[in-house]
Design a protein around this motif. Sequence first.
Motif, PDB file in Angstrom:
ATOM      1  N   TRP A   1       1.739  -1.645 -11.475  1.00 41.79           N
ATOM      2  CA  TRP A   1       1.011  -2.199 -10.341  1.00 41.79           C
ATOM      3  C   TRP A   1       2.003  -2.638  -9.271  1.00 41.79           C
ATOM      4  N   VAL A   2       1.462  -2.801  -8.083  1.00 40.58           N
ATOM      5  CA  VAL A   2       2.197  -3.452  -7.001  1.00 40.58           C
ATOM      6  C   VAL A   2       1.261  -4.507  -6.439  1.00 40.58           C
TER       7      VAL A   2
ATOM      8  N   ILE B   1       0.629   4.072  -8.214  1.00 39.76           N
ATOM      9  CA  ILE B   1       0.288   2.940  -9.074  1.00 39.76           C
ATOM     10  C   ILE B   1      -0.718   2.060  -8.335  1.00 39.76           C
ATOM     11  N   PRO B   2      -1.515   1.282  -9.079  1.00 44.87           N
ATOM     12  CA  PRO B   2      -2.528   0.438  -8.440  1.00 44.87           C
ATOM     13  C   PRO B   2      -1.920  -0.641  -7.543  1.00 44.87           C
ATOM     14  N   HIS B   3      -2.655  -0.982  -6.497  1.00 39.99           N
ATOM     15  CA  HIS B   3      -2.262  -2.038  -5.560  1.00 39.99           C
ATOM     16  C   HIS B   3      -3.253  -3.186  -5.656  1.00 39.99           C
TER      17      HIS B   3
ATOM     18  N   SER C   1       2.367   1.699  -3.399  1.00 40.36           N
ATOM     19  CA  SER C   1       1.298   2.137  -4.302  1.00 40.36           C
ATOM     20  C   SER C   1       1.057   3.636  -4.169  1.00 40.36           C
ATOM     21  N   GLN C   2       0.957   4.102  -2.937  1.00 39.85           N
ATOM     22  CA  GLN C   2       0.724   5.529  -2.702  1.00 39.85           C
ATOM     23  C   GLN C   2       1.919   6.361  -3.140  1.00 39.85           C
TER      24      GLN C   2
ATOM     25  N   ARG D   1       0.840  -1.215   0.000  1.00 37.64           N
ATOM     26  CA  ARG D   1       0.000   0.000   0.000  1.00 37.64           C
ATOM     27  C   ARG D   1       0.869   1.256   0.000  1.00 37.64           C
TER      28      ARG D   1
END
Length: 174
Positions: free
Chosen positions: A62-63, A27-29, A22-23, A19
Amino acid sequence: MQRISVVGTSGCGKTTLARQISQRLAIPHLELDYLHWEPNWVEVPNEAMRERVSQALLGNSWVVDGNYSIVRDIVWRKADTVVWLDYSWPVVMSRILRRTLSRVVTQKEVCNGNRETWQKSFFSRDSILLWALQTYSKNRRKYTSLFKESEYSHLHIVHLQSPSAAQYWVFSLT
């Protein structure tokens, strides 16, 4: 780094770190637990899990966090970076015990409506604590070996051995 897989033994903080990444990188998590567990702790069949993960990782960035070996080939083939949280036994066990107690007491949702219970978390063969005990050493050996395999030579491995090292690394991301 635009396609990142966060791995490590149960309870080490994969989701929390993912998270934060991502923040930090915007990028999306994706949590693999949400793709693996249906309501009432029902596991999806392997082929459905593989299809869900393939679809979820179609994007360019993404992550993802999780240790599901059934989809490792999919995730790592598409990833450019693997972040390995390789914390000491006392750190992992204190984290998983604290997290599990908190989830049981507060009844905080884990994923897809699922919640941890006293019985399931502490007194069953499916206990997350028992799982962590059984897999801690195996995971350390497994990741050490996997990172040496030629099929994963494209991956940048970030080996973090303490929570403070992880936080320092996250704050260094731009």
